[in-house]
Design a protein around this motif. Structure first.
Motif, mmCIF file in Angstrom:
data_model
loop_
_atom_site.group_PDB
_atom_site.id
_atom_site.type_symbol
_atom_site.label_atom_id
_atom_site.label_comp_id
_atom_site.label_asym_id
_atom_site.label_seq_id
_atom_site.Cartn_x
_atom_site.Cartn_y
_atom_site.Cartn_z
ATOM 1 N N SER A 191 0.832 -1.212 0.000
ATOM 2 C CA SER A 191 0.000 0.000 0.000
ATOM 3 C C SER A 191 0.863 1.258 0.000
ATOM 4 O O SER A 191 0.582 2.228 -0.720
ATOM 5 C CB SER A 191 -0.932 0.020 1.227
ATOM 6 N N LEU A 192 1.918 1.235 0.795
ATOM 7 C CA LEU A 192 2.839 2.387 0.794
ATOM 8 C C LEU A 192 3.435 2.611 -0.594
ATOM 9 O O LEU A 192 3.642 3.750 -1.026
ATOM 10 C CB LEU A 192 3.987 2.150 1.780
ATOM 11 N N ALA A 193 3.702 1.499 -1.266
ATOM 12 C CA ALA A 193 4.323 1.602 -2.591
ATOM 13 C C ALA A 193 3.357 2.177 -3.627
ATOM 14 O O ALA A 193 3.772 2.599 -4.706
ATOM 15 C CB ALA A 193 4.836 0.234 -3.042
ATOM 16 N N GLY A 196 3.988 5.438 -5.384
ATOM 17 C CA GLY A 196 5.029 5.552 -6.385
ATOM 18 C C GLY A 196 6.404 5.726 -5.764
ATOM 19 O O GLY A 196 6.543 5.742 -4.544
ATOM 20 N N PRO A 197 7.413 5.830 -6.616
ATOM 21 C CA PRO A 197 8.791 5.946 -6.142
ATOM 22 C C PRO A 197 8.972 7.250 -5.364
ATOM 23 O O PRO A 197 8.140 8.145 -5.446
ATOM 24 C CB PRO A 197 9.606 5.948 -7.428
ATOM 25 N N PRO A 198 10.051 7.335 -4.589
ATOM 26 C CA PRO A 198 10.311 8.580 -3.858
ATOM 27 C C PRO A 198 10.432 9.738 -4.836
ATOM 28 O O PRO A 198 10.746 9.530 -6.017
ATOM 29 C CB PRO A 198 11.659 8.319 -3.182
ATOM 30 N N ASP A 199 10.162 10.944 -4.354
ATOM 31 C CA ASP A 199 10.170 12.113 -5.234
ATOM 32 C C ASP A 199 11.458 12.235 -6.016
ATOM 33 O O ASP A 199 11.457 12.647 -7.175
ATOM 34 C CB ASP A 199 9.953 13.376 -4.396
ATOM 35 N N TYR A 261 11.398 -0.605 -2.954
ATOM 36 C CA TYR A 261 11.071 -0.119 -4.305
ATOM 37 C C TYR A 261 11.571 -1.064 -5.396
ATOM 38 O O TYR A 261 11.049 -1.053 -6.506
ATOM 39 C CB TYR A 261 11.599 1.300 -4.498
ATOM 40 N N ASP A 262 12.562 -1.888 -5.071
ATOM 41 C CA ASP A 262 12.968 -2.895 -6.055
ATOM 42 C C ASP A 262 11.801 -3.835 -6.330
ATOM 43 O O ASP A 262 11.532 -4.194 -7.475
ATOM 44 C CB ASP A 262 14.152 -3.723 -5.543
ATOM 45 N N LEU A 264 8.686 -3.070 -5.939
ATOM 46 C CA LEU A 264 7.703 -2.302 -6.709
ATOM 47 C C LEU A 264 8.032 -2.338 -8.206
ATOM 48 O O LEU A 264 7.160 -2.580 -9.041
ATOM 49 C CB LEU A 264 7.654 -0.851 -6.203
ATOM 50 N N PHE A 265 9.309 -2.123 -8.533
ATOM 51 C CA PHE A 265 9.654 -2.110 -9.963
ATOM 52 C C PHE A 265 9.504 -3.494 -10.592
ATOM 53 O O PHE A 265 9.130 -3.612 -11.754
ATOM 54 C CB PHE A 265 11.055 -1.521 -10.169
ATOM 55 N N THR A 266 9.799 -4.509 -9.805
ATOM 56 C CA THR A 266 9.588 -5.874 -10.312
ATOM 57 C C THR A 266 8.115 -6.069 -10.686
ATOM 58 O O THR A 266 7.799 -6.618 -11.737
ATOM 59 C CB THR A 266 9.987 -6.908 -9.232
ATOM 60 N N VAL A 267 7.234 -5.609 -9.819
ATOM 61 C CA VAL A 267 5.809 -5.768 -10.081
ATOM 62 C C VAL A 267 5.386 -4.902 -11.266
ATOM 63 O O VAL A 267 4.651 -5.339 -12.159
ATOM 64 C CB VAL A 267 4.977 -5.435 -8.823
ATOM 65 N N ILE A 268 5.872 -3.664 -11.299
ATOM 66 C CA ILE A 268 5.522 -2.769 -12.411
ATOM 67 C C ILE A 268 5.965 -3.368 -13.743
ATOM 68 O O ILE A 268 5.254 -3.304 -14.741
ATOM 69 C CB ILE A 268 6.170 -1.373 -12.220
ATOM 70 N N LYS A 269 7.133 -3.999 -13.723
ATOM 71 C CA LYS A 269 7.645 -4.583 -14.971
ATOM 72 C C LYS A 269 6.907 -5.855 -15.361
ATOM 73 O O LYS A 269 7.203 -6.453 -16.389
ATOM 74 C CB LYS A 269 9.144 -4.864 -14.838
ATOM 75 N N GLY A 270 5.987 -6.307 -14.530
ATOM 76 C CA GLY A 270 5.174 -7.454 -14.935
ATOM 77 C C GLY A 270 5.497 -8.733 -14.198
ATOM 78 O O GLY A 270 4.945 -9.790 -14.520
#
Lengths: 307, 235, 235, 307
Positions: A191-193, A196-199, A261-262, A264-270
């Motif tokens: 949920s925190l993620a 989005g990524p930090p500013d 955030y790693d 998060l990016f893994t999930v964003i990338k599919g």
């Protein structure tokens, strides 16, 4: 006259851009991307909660959950309609989603493993969504802002329902309380993620701010969510799974540990736990429905001809 | 006086129909239909809750709507087999809805003017909902029946497959004539053929006595799993 | 000393694999295959019973194989996600069996010469069964991979779909090298391509800690429904 | 020499006809029909019991049931092989089954509604089957007789398992006992009907008797089954649902009420509770498996060529 003069003036005056107004191509494209992603999120977001409709533990909860998932389909509809005012149609947006060319919120790539997840999704995920979305009710694009007003009203209703589910579990049997705590343990960081990524790492943000689409930074919104949620968790008697949580007198905010955030990016990338299944489910529903949509079109065509 | 089993039958019909229809959520052919089917499932679920609550009161043993929905086995359910058949394709869903909504229209029309004030009240509310279910399923039966060759084929197969199960609807007090006339009118306009009564010797029955198809116990296993795993818990 | 969770993990793998495989009964493409798949499901079920019984003894709280199989929720199951994925088509079933049986071969080979005498005994018995599972799934992988264009396509899709879930098998002590070499040999002969480790960042995990896919709780709802409906009964 | 002389002599001497022997065409055709129907019954009969494998209430019962259903597939295999010795192949028999041109036992068109049905099917249905089949172990066609010897051995094992399931239920909790009684109530008359119409109405029988395929009349076998079962029901403490059951001292048999033969004919004609579903299930498995069978053939073909 300068074609962007009106646009610039409206933005400066905190007014609303409407579909017939001229607007910079980047503004239009950026909005389509954002509104579409938001619409797709509503549609894909039906799946993790829909997963528990058949097993809801009381008829009342079943009705509430079914109505909630239905609302999400409704939100999808408003948002696709808002996107359509920018000159793109829903079928094309669907195509882009299914082709993986447009995204949806990564949060829906996590599984709902127990009934308490339905509560946690309502409380935390809808809670985070609201924090993200309330500022959008004042965004510069009229149709989007108006859709968001309606959506935010329903979302806060959903969030309360989620909270209520967790409250009932947290004050129920020991098994129910453990179920609630387990769900919060799994949903907190995702949920925190959602903010989005930090500013420091965020793309798109500066221009969106200038155009008054986005109004607060990712980190500001995340902090707001943390502050709000810590207090509610206390009432629930549930523990947020962050040993680093502590009140910072000086800042007047809660300090907290950043999500991974790693991941998060893994999930964003599919490559999240459910990306493939969510997309496969949507694709299958779309494919299975092709003959129905064709029938509806053929029938409408016939009626046009014969009447 | 109205019997517990009579009210259970109506409540179970609505509950099981709602449960099956809700399976369409996230699986409908278009977003509008996700919304419409969820709406109709919600209506049926609402009817089920009122009816099961009333059945529990008539029974007088303190059983709530949830006790009746979650703590009976399939041999104790009183619904007709039509509503428990597997989800099938979209034609199955909408043709089944047509048959069932037209039946419910006749049913509730009768109850509204019947002796049982409580049922009359429930029926009056439900009748408005059912009118929409009839409209919606009629529209889709026309679209599918008179749409493409494929949709016609699927709709006809759904009619043929489901038809035998409609006989069970009329084992009670609801008259079949009005229903049959309404069904005939829709099917005719949809260019679909209704199986003749003479040809259909297959008339599955037993639901009202708790003799179901093999499908119901699977549906209940899923529906009841969580409730049963936590005896006595509140939700 | 062997931990309860380690033995549960092995038992749950076998149990869930057996439950999925048994779904093929009456659904196989030919009669011989109905028999073969039931046979393999029976072998796995037998392994599960020995392992769960042993886990219950290690735990020392008097839980039997049935207590462990029927009275835990999905968050307490320790199986890898590979075995809980939905039944899929025949290519899914046989490619999954290939991956899993080759893993079990490595696993049991290790246990046979390990310190735990009880596990060594179970493994010795199971190893003979697994040799047949390897043969059977190898044969079918060859037939499907090197059969028709359609079977090749389906087999390759099954490999691609299931591959990410194989990583979880090697989070424990079982070495991957021997397994990988064996898989590579079969896939190559079957004209199938194995996804490279570099390309596959999707490596679902969590099963050993009770974090499963959304499918497991449905499987358990069905598997446990009857047992749970009659607390304390004997069967 | 008279081509039927050998055949007639073997039949008269209670010997065995073997595949290579000459035989009357009607004998051959009748046997194919009967063996095929028997094989189809094993295959379709896997469905009602298979329905409970996933839900068996203990792992031991699950293993026993799975093994039983597997045995039925095995029986199907022996019987198809026996039919094949008469010059017809399994694929053709499958085709005839799926086309509705050959029958299977009507008993499998009833649903298995509870776990106790698995017990009742074992005890009553397998029990009736054994009474029907034991005489076939001595039938005049060698391959059929030999298949039946093996099958009967396994069937009596299955019957004991069914009895044991019911015994456990009947001596278990009140709910379990009620479940057992309910299953017996539903399976009793369909099991009686397994012996076919009364002798007065039975076709095929006279010739089958003369050729020593059939050795007892339907009614004799039915009586034998009733006598045996009444006694076992007593041990189980379950009531057979026939108020007309009474010991007839004079006949030395139990009097009983005949099953509803109209219902039997309805089921035979295809209108029983599950006829459509059983056939649709088999057809779907067959269709879904087509690509697999094609792959196996293509692979075998390649191996033939390249080695």
């Amino acid at each position: 006259a300068d074609p962007t003069a009106y646009f610039d003036a409206v933005i400066a005056a905190d007014g609303k851009i409407e579909p017939r107004d001229e607007m910079p191509e980047a503004y239009r494209k950026g909005l389509i991307r954002q509104i579409a992603q938001h619409a797709h999120s509503e549609i894909i977001g039906m799946q993790p909660e829909g997963n528990w409709i058949s097993r809801a533990p009381s008829l009342k909860r079943k009705a509430i959950l079914l109505a909630k998932v239905q609302d999400e389909a409704g939100h999808g509809l408003y948002l696709y309609a808002a996107a359509e005012t920018l000159g793109i149609d829903r079928a094309e947006l669907y195509r882009l989603l299914l082709a993986g060319k447009q995204k949806y919120s990564s949060i829906f790539n996590y599984p709902t493993l127990t009934w308490a997840d339905v509560g946690a999704v309502g409380w935390l995920v809808d809670g985070a969504a609201i924090v993200n979305q309330v500022p959008l009710c004042r965004c510069s694009y009229g149709p989007y802002a108006r859709a968001m007003i309606r959506i935010c009203k329903e979302e806060s209703f959903h969030q309360r329902q989620g909270y209520e589910i967790l409250y009932t579990l947290a004050t129920g049997t020991p098994e129910q309380k453990a179920m609630a705590q387990d769900a919060v343990d799994r949903w907190w960081y995702p949920s925190l993620a959602m903010f989005g990524p930090p500013d420091t790492d965020s793309t798109h943000s500066a221009q969106s701010m200038a155009w008054k689409i986005k109004r607060f930074s990712n980190d500001d919104l995340r902090q707001k969510f943390v502050d709000m949620t810590v207090q509610q968790a206390g009432v629930l008697g549930l523990v947020l799974p962050d040993p680093g949580l502590s009140w910072n007198e000086e800042r007047g905010h809660w300090d907290y540990t950043q999500p991974d955030y790693d991941e998060l990016f893994t999930v964003i990338k599919g490559d999240g736990p459910c990306n493939r299944e969510r997309m496969a489910h949507r694709q299958a529903a779309w494919d299975d429905g092709a003959w129905v949509r064709e029938a509806a079109m053929a029938y409408a065509e016939k009626k046009k001809v014969t009447t | 006086m109205t019997g517990v089993d009579d009210v259970l039958a109506l409540g179970d019909d609505a509950l099981i129909a709602a449960q099956r229809l809700a399976e369409w959520t996230t699986n409908a052919p278009e977003l509008e239909e996700d919304i419409a089917l969820a709406n109709i499932a919600l209506d049926l679920l609402g009817q089920a809750r009122l009816l099961l609550t009333y059945a529990g009161e008539l029974e007088g043993e303190g059983r709530t709507e949830d006790d009746l929905a979650y703590l009976r086995g399939d041999r104790e359910f009183r619904n007709v087999q039509l509503v428990e058949l597997p989800r099938g394709d979209f034609a199955d869903a909408l043709v089944r809805m047509l048959f069932f909504a037209l039946y419910q229209r006749e049913l509730y029309d009768g109850l509204v003017i019947g002796d049982d004030a409580r049922l009359a009240e429930i029926a009056a509310k439900a009748a408005k909902e059912v009118a929409y279910h009839v409209d919606h399923s009629t529209l889709w039966t026309l679209r599918l029946g008179d749409g493409t060759p494929e949709s016609h084929r699927r709709a006809q197969e759904a009619v043929d497959r489901l038809w035998p199960y409609t006989h069970e609807l009329f084992e009670g007090d609801v008259p079949r004539e009005g229903w049959l006339a309404a069904v005939d009118a829709v099917l005719a306009e949809a260019t679909l053929t209704r199986p003749s009564d003479e040809d259909s010797r297959f008339r599955p029955t037993g639901g009202r006595k708790g003799v179901h198809t093999e499908h119901l116990s699977y549906l209940l296993a899923e529906m009841q799993v969580l409730h049963r795993a936590h005896p006595g818990a509140s939700w």
